[in-house]
Design a protein around this motif. Sequence first.
Motif, mmCIF file in Angstrom:
data_model
loop_
_atom_site.group_PDB
_atom_site.id
_atom_site.type_symbol
_atom_site.label_atom_id
_atom_site.label_comp_id
_atom_site.label_asym_id
_atom_site.label_seq_id
_atom_site.Cartn_x
_atom_site.Cartn_y
_atom_site.Cartn_z
ATOM 1 N N LEU A 99 0.850 -1.193 0.000
ATOM 2 C CA LEU A 99 0.000 0.000 0.000
ATOM 3 C C LEU A 99 0.883 1.240 0.000
ATOM 4 N N SER A 100 1.400 1.540 -1.169
ATOM 5 C CA SER A 100 2.359 2.622 -1.318
ATOM 6 C C SER A 100 1.988 3.479 -2.511
ATOM 7 N N LEU A 101 2.298 4.768 -2.432
ATOM 8 C CA LEU A 101 1.934 5.694 -3.498
ATOM 9 C C LEU A 101 2.667 5.385 -4.802
ATOM 10 N N LYS A 102 3.894 4.906 -4.723
ATOM 11 C CA LYS A 102 4.677 4.673 -5.928
ATOM 12 C C LYS A 102 4.002 3.677 -6.872
ATOM 13 N N PRO A 103 3.665 2.438 -6.451
ATOM 14 C CA PRO A 103 2.966 1.528 -7.369
ATOM 15 C C PRO A 103 1.586 2.038 -7.758
ATOM 16 N N ALA A 104 0.926 2.802 -6.870
ATOM 17 C CA ALA A 104 -0.373 3.369 -7.225
ATOM 18 C C ALA A 104 -0.235 4.331 -8.400
ATOM 19 N N ALA A 162 -6.853 2.218 -0.993
ATOM 20 C CA ALA A 162 -6.098 2.200 0.258
ATOM 21 C C ALA A 162 -5.234 3.450 0.390
ATOM 22 N N CYS A 163 -4.578 3.839 -0.690
ATOM 23 C CA CYS A 163 -3.741 5.041 -0.641
ATOM 24 C C CYS A 163 -4.581 6.278 -0.357
ATOM 25 N N LEU A 164 -5.767 6.347 -0.952
ATOM 26 C CA LEU A 164 -6.640 7.497 -0.719
ATOM 27 C C LEU A 164 -7.107 7.555 0.740
ATOM 28 N N VAL A 165 -7.428 6.401 1.315
ATOM 29 C CA VAL A 165 -7.858 6.371 2.716
ATOM 30 C C VAL A 165 -6.735 6.822 3.639
ATOM 31 N N TRP A 166 -5.535 6.286 3.417
ATOM 32 C CA TRP A 166 -4.412 6.681 4.275
ATOM 33 C C TRP A 166 -4.017 8.136 4.051
ATOM 34 N N LEU A 167 -4.140 8.615 2.806
ATOM 35 C CA LEU A 167 -3.893 10.036 2.551
ATOM 36 C C LEU A 167 -4.902 10.898 3.304
ATOM 37 N N ALA A 168 -6.165 10.480 3.313
ATOM 38 C CA ALA A 168 -7.196 11.233 4.026
ATOM 39 C C ALA A 168 -6.927 11.242 5.534
ATOM 40 N N LEU A 169 -6.502 10.093 6.072
ATOM 41 C CA LEU A 169 -6.181 10.033 7.497
ATOM 42 C C LEU A 169 -4.968 10.897 7.820
ATOM 43 N N LEU A 170 -3.975 10.863 6.945
ATOM 44 C CA LEU A 170 -2.795 11.702 7.135
ATOM 45 C C LEU A 170 -3.191 13.176 7.131
ATOM 46 N N ALA A 171 -4.063 13.562 6.204
ATOM 47 C CA ALA A 171 -4.523 14.953 6.137
ATOM 48 C C ALA A 171 -5.259 15.345 7.418
ATOM 49 N N GLN A 172 -6.037 14.414 7.988
ATOM 50 C CA GLN A 172 -6.753 14.717 9.224
ATOM 51 C C GLN A 172 -5.805 14.913 10.392
ATOM 52 N N VAL A 173 -4.754 14.114 10.458
ATOM 53 C CA VAL A 173 -3.765 14.297 11.526
ATOM 54 C C VAL A 173 -3.108 15.664 11.384
ATOM 55 N N LEU A 174 -2.737 16.015 10.155
ATOM 56 C CA LEU A 174 -2.123 17.324 9.927
ATOM 57 C C LEU A 174 -3.098 18.446 10.284
ATOM 58 N N TRP A 175 -4.374 18.270 9.957
ATOM 59 C CA TRP A 175 -5.370 19.277 10.287
ATOM 60 C C TRP A 175 -5.502 19.443 11.801
ATOM 61 N N GLN A 176 -5.476 18.321 12.523
ATOM 62 C CA GLN A 176 -5.582 18.377 13.979
ATOM 63 C C GLN A 176 -4.384 19.087 14.608
ATOM 64 N N MET A 177 -3.263 19.081 13.923
ATOM 65 C CA MET A 177 -2.078 19.757 14.460
ATOM 66 C C MET A 177 -2.266 21.274 14.506
ATOM 67 N N ARG A 178 -3.296 21.763 13.809
ATOM 68 C CA ARG A 178 -3.582 23.190 13.838
ATOM 69 C C ARG A 178 -4.378 23.592 15.076
ATOM 70 N N THR A 234 -6.635 -5.465 -8.051
ATOM 71 C CA THR A 234 -5.452 -4.998 -7.339
ATOM 72 C C THR A 234 -5.277 -3.494 -7.457
ATOM 73 N N ALA A 235 -5.334 -2.974 -8.678
ATOM 74 C CA ALA A 235 -5.127 -1.541 -8.874
ATOM 75 C C ALA A 235 -6.191 -0.729 -8.141
ATOM 76 N N ASN A 236 -7.461 -1.129 -8.273
ATOM 77 C CA ASN A 236 -8.531 -0.401 -7.596
ATOM 78 C C ASN A 236 -8.330 -0.397 -6.080
ATOM 79 N N PHE A 237 -7.915 -1.553 -5.534
ATOM 80 C CA PHE A 237 -7.732 -1.632 -4.089
ATOM 81 C C PHE A 237 -6.569 -0.767 -3.626
ATOM 82 N N VAL A 238 -5.454 -0.815 -4.332
ATOM 83 C CA VAL A 238 -4.291 -0.010 -3.936
ATOM 84 C C VAL A 238 -4.625 1.474 -4.016
#
Length: 428
Positions: free
Chosen positions: A269-274, A406-422, A399-403
């Motif tokens: 689950l990595s951005l590069k293969p996605a 998954a990347c979009l979900v983790w990106l969204a979670l990462l964005a939420q953590v960054l947002w909470q840092m504000r 496989t492609a659809n799932f990856v």
Amino acid sequence: MSGMRAVATPEADGRADLRRAALLTGLWVAVVAFLQWNAWAPDLSALYIAGHFWHQGDMALVYAAPPGFFGGPAAAWRPFIAAIAPPGETAFPFVYPPLWAALMAPVTALMNVTQFANLMTLVHAGLLGASVHLAGRLARPAALPLWGWTALGLAILSASSAGYTALSLNQPTIVTAFLTLLFLERLQAGRPETAGVALALAAALKLSPALFAVVLVADRQFRALAAFALAGVLLACASLALGGWEMHRAFLTLTEAIGQSSLLAVVNLSLKPALLALASTLGFVAADPTQPLIVFPAPPRWAGEVASLCLLATIAGALALLRGRRGERARLQLALVLAIAVPLFGPLGWAHYYIVPLLLMPGFLAGLPRGRALASAIGLLAVSFTPAIRFLDLLPWPTANFVWAACLVWLALLAQVLWQMRTPRRNV
């Protein structure tokens, strides 16, 4: 007197809560050991095989790998695998620093591969149970009892692709996850030297945990940083003393080969293969995204460069958002950003690399507004839990659809953590 009832004290309640949590963990470890006993483990077996070749003096075979790295073991490993593994089983290349092959060498003379796997099953299951407890010390909401947090964490490990792959492969990365959480917990407990040593050990197994030193710099934990540097230097010297320059050159050559190729698979689950899968659908990269497994032996460099830039931008953005703030909350937020960003934007994002963020995530979600927390939990369920992954065949390009999802979900979670840092007042 006999009719009077004892009044429970907070201390007694706390001890009862701890006993329930310990009982749950012990039962879980026993079940995992029972299910995995005598099972062949492709990843752990690579450590044993590398130690065997080291013990035999066949140093050139320690880091043997197929062209492009992916695709199973090197041809030179196959005769030994056939001699020690059940029919049809395989092992993956050895990708750890030489120190660990050298330390494994005498072990291979003391026990066979099955005995070693059984021993490490107990160790890894115990460390995963301890990881749930460490994550609880870092992020458990005050309203949730310890036994409830433990039950939730063990359920995550049991049902997620991260836990499943880690346990079924008997993955040494379990040790790295435990050490990373121990590093954070020891910082919180005011034990900076122990924290630094734990992080150095994690980085000596897998190089990527060294990036968590950013947490020490941002939080001005200079004693922990010094302990990390000193322990890291000592471990590096021990590895060089045991392995010499040639083995380290072979290790670095192999890690470079991994970075130059890429694999599209539901466990990566990595951005590069996605990005490469997306480019293949647009006709820019020669590959069929409908295939269940795609190896990109020499992909264009831009995919890796974009992912690396995303990692650097994420770290820089997180540091800017903290604005020099220190303390438990800021430290844990930055650590959670790194725990997500390192596998997501790194050359490989194996599912088991997400153990740390998955174990910390319930605490983070508890601090979100209810709607966002529910949406985030549903997204995680869709892309992280093994029962949901079994419905992959319903997707047009499984496989492609799932990856991508998954990347979009983790990106969204990462964005939420960054947002909470504000917003410094919210809980992590």
